[in-house]
Design a protein around this motif. Structure first.
Motif, PDB file in Angstrom:
ATOM      1  N   GLN A 116       0.869  -1.181   0.000  1.00 20.20           N
ATOM      2  CA  GLN A 116       0.000   0.000   0.000  1.00 20.20           C
ATOM      3  C   GLN A 116       0.900   1.224   0.000  1.00 20.20           C
ATOM      4  O   GLN A 116       1.232   1.783   1.028  1.00 20.20           O
ATOM      5  CB  GLN A 116      -0.902  -0.023   1.237  1.00 20.20           C
ATOM      6  N   GLY A 117       1.336   1.637  -1.213  1.00 19.99           N
ATOM      7  CA  GLY A 117       2.366   2.657  -1.361  1.00 19.99           C
ATOM      8  C   GLY A 117       3.729   2.013  -1.535  1.00 19.99           C
ATOM      9  O   GLY A 117       3.901   0.796  -1.453  1.00 19.99           O
ATOM     10  N   GLY A 118       4.722   2.851  -1.813  1.00 23.64           N
ATOM     11  CA  GLY A 118       6.088   2.354  -1.888  1.00 23.64           C
ATOM     12  C   GLY A 118       6.448   1.629  -3.163  1.00 23.64           C
ATOM     13  O   GLY A 118       7.367   0.800  -3.166  1.00 23.64           O
ATOM     14  N   ASP A 119       5.770   1.923  -4.293  1.00 17.85           N
ATOM     15  CA  ASP A 119       6.257   1.421  -5.578  1.00 17.85           C
ATOM     16  C   ASP A 119       7.643   2.010  -5.818  1.00 17.85           C
ATOM     17  O   ASP A 119       7.901   3.170  -5.481  1.00 17.85           O
ATOM     18  CB  ASP A 119       5.334   1.854  -6.718  1.00 17.85           C
ATOM     19  N   GLU A 120       8.529   1.217  -6.434  1.00 16.06           N
ATOM     20  CA  GLU A 120       9.925   1.639  -6.535  1.00 16.06           C
ATOM     21  C   GLU A 120      10.452   1.612  -7.963  1.00 16.06           C
ATOM     22  O   GLU A 120      10.056   0.771  -8.779  1.00 16.06           O
ATOM     23  CB  GLU A 120      10.815   0.724  -5.682  1.00 16.06           C
ATOM     24  N   LEU A 121      11.392   2.525  -8.224  1.00 18.88           N
ATOM     25  CA  LEU A 121      12.259   2.486  -9.402  1.00 18.88           C
ATOM     26  C   LEU A 121      13.668   2.257  -8.881  1.00 18.88           C
ATOM     27  O   LEU A 121      14.166   3.020  -8.044  1.00 18.88           O
ATOM     28  CB  LEU A 121      12.189   3.803 -10.166  1.00 18.88           C
ATOM     29  N   ASN A 122      14.310   1.187  -9.357  1.00 15.85           N
ATOM     30  CA  ASN A 122      15.651   0.822  -8.896  1.00 15.85           C
ATOM     31  C   ASN A 122      16.592   0.597 -10.069  1.00 15.85           C
ATOM     32  O   ASN A 122      16.154   0.303 -11.189  1.00 15.85           O
ATOM     33  CB  ASN A 122      15.598  -0.478  -8.070  1.00 15.85           C
ATOM     34  N   HIS A 161      13.579   6.292  -7.126  1.00 13.15           N
ATOM     35  CA  HIS A 161      12.337   7.058  -7.088  1.00 13.15           C
ATOM     36  C   HIS A 161      11.292   6.138  -6.481  1.00 13.15           C
ATOM     37  O   HIS A 161      11.365   4.920  -6.635  1.00 13.15           O
ATOM     38  CB  HIS A 161      11.942   7.455  -8.525  1.00 13.15           C
ATOM     39  N   GLN A 162      10.327   6.713  -5.749  1.00 17.65           N
ATOM     40  CA  GLN A 162       9.254   5.876  -5.205  1.00 17.65           C
ATOM     41  C   GLN A 162       7.922   6.605  -5.319  1.00 17.65           C
ATOM     42  O   GLN A 162       7.875   7.839  -5.349  1.00 17.65           O
ATOM     43  CB  GLN A 162       9.551   5.448  -3.765  1.00 17.65           C
ATOM     44  N   ARG A 199      19.365  10.303 -11.134  1.00 13.90           N
ATOM     45  CA  ARG A 199      18.317  10.971 -10.356  1.00 13.90           C
ATOM     46  C   ARG A 199      17.113  11.293 -11.238  1.00 13.90           C
ATOM     47  O   ARG A 199      17.267  11.718 -12.387  1.00 13.90           O
ATOM     48  CB  ARG A 199      18.842  12.273  -9.740  1.00 13.90           C
ATOM     49  N   VAL A 200      15.923  11.107 -10.679  1.00 10.05           N
ATOM     50  CA  VAL A 200      14.699  11.565 -11.330  1.00 10.05           C
ATOM     51  C   VAL A 200      14.478  13.013 -10.908  1.00 10.05           C
ATOM     52  O   VAL A 200      14.387  13.320  -9.715  1.00 10.05           O
ATOM     53  CB  VAL A 200      13.492  10.700 -10.924  1.00 10.05           C
TER      54      VAL A 200
END
Length: 376
Positions: A241-247, A286-287, A331-332
């Motif tokens: 529930q939240g915390g989608d990530e780009l790694n 990014h999240q 960095r985004v």
């Protein structure tokens, strides 16, 4: 007669519709619907001649013409899949030297030890009097141990510049598996193109660790792409529930799930793990909180949209949108949300050989969309 009616229906559905013209922050573009009638399409790969292979989650691999025309019969010879929950036929990728080898790679949910697992096969694409078929099918990867759930398979396939095959996966809904080095779930995997383990993988030779593992601590990766500038693999994964990530997937790194996360337990919103940071565990580039449910991922390096060159595009299932990210190195620095709630859940994003952007919508009546520039 039924076959003629089916063919006429497919021909009608594949005619590109007059598109919507939209103005983004930097580009004016048109969205054309090239094909409808795809059943939960998941992934798209361009053949050298511009035709397209598209996976449908129930287990079909479809061929589309350069104009998006859907061929009436699916490609024969594909593996049996488990099409339940989030399972089914998932990603498709071509060997980096496809013209010479003919290898097509498929990721899918397959039967394994009374359960199911993320699996990968490769087969040679052949054309026998107009009938496309995968031949010489070889199983090159099976996620072990099996899981009993029907969620969090992943899975995306990306070749790096050295020809290594990366498999971005999920932890099958059993979160603790993501931290166990003798378990392949919740890991990114790196193989040679024939399924062998590269001897320089970060855990090769380590007692109690599987030699295929490249990185660990992942929840459910459903987007992955090669950064053409750096050669690194970038990946998106679903948080809770939240915390989608780009790694950025780097050898031997631990991305924290479920010890650290920016997400929370569904329903209650209660804390998961130890917080958002811990020594020895990676922070996302990014999240997204609240979640956007990111899926397909693509770096744009084409010429049709000069103002978007170097940007990263992510499909999103939630909010039914395409997310454009501007980057400064790792960095985004800016995010723009496009197409929100206009066309459906964006499952895959690809740049075509023509420099245009192609999208798949994950619906029962899924579509192939094309983004083209419109002069001001």
């Amino acid at each position: 007669m039924p076959h003629i009616l089916l063919l006429l229906s497919l021909l009608t559905s594949a005619v590109a519709c007059a598109g919507d013209v939209m103005q983004s922050e930097k580009v004016r573009f048109e969205v054309s619907v090239l094909t409808r009638g795809l059943t939960h399409p998941w992934s798209l790969a361009f053949l050298p001649d511009g035709r397209m292979l598209v996976t449908e989650r129930p287990g079909r691999l479809r061929l589309l013409g350069r104009d998006g025309l859907l061929q009436p019969e699916p490609v024969a010879g594909t593996p049996a899949v488990i099409a339940r929950g989030q399972g089914g036929l998932l990603d498709v990728a071509l060997h980096p030297d496809f013209v010479r080898t003919g290898w097509v790679y498929l990721a899918y949910a397959g039967a394994e030890d009374r359960g199911s697992s993320t699996q990968v096969v490769r087969g040679k694409l052949t054309d026998d009097a107009g009938v496309l078929r995968l031949t010489q099918l070889q199983q090159i990867y099976r996620q072990k141990p099996a899981g009993s759930s029907d969620v969090h398979y992943g899975a995306r396939l990306v070749f790096d510049k050295q020809g290594g095959l990366h498999i971005a996966q999920g932890e099958r809904g059993e979160m603790q598996r993501a931290q166990q080095l003798d378990d392949l779930a919740g890991k990114s995997i790196r193989l040679l193109d024939d399924g062998r383990y590269p001897p320089d993988n970060p855990f090769a030779g380590r007692k109690g660790a599987h030699p295929a593992i490249y990185s660990l601590g992942h929840r459910n990766m459903q987007g992955a792409a090669l950064n053409p500038q750096t050669g690194e693999i970038w990946a998106t994964e679903h948080g809770p529930q939240g915390g989608d990530e780009l790694n950025i997937l780097r050898a031997g790194r631990n991305y924290g799930w479920p010890v650290i996360t920016y997400g929370a337990n569904y329903g209650s919103g209660s804390k998961i793990g130890e917080g958002t940071t811990k020594a020895g565990m990676e922070q996302p580039i990014h999240q997204w909180t609240p979640s956007i449910a990111p899926s397909g991922l693509a770096f744009y390096a084409g010429s049709a949209f000069p103002a978007w060159r170097g940007n990263l595009f992510a499909g999103a299932l939630k909010y039914q949108m395409l997310v454009r990210l501007e980057l400064d190195g790792d960095r985004v620095i800016h995010e723009e949300r496009l197409l929100q709630n206009r066309y459906g859940r964006i499952r895959d994003v690809r740049t075509g050989p023509d420099g245009l952007i192609y999208l798949l919508t994950d619906e029962e009546d899924g579509a192939l969309l094309r983004l083209s520039p419109v002069p001001r």
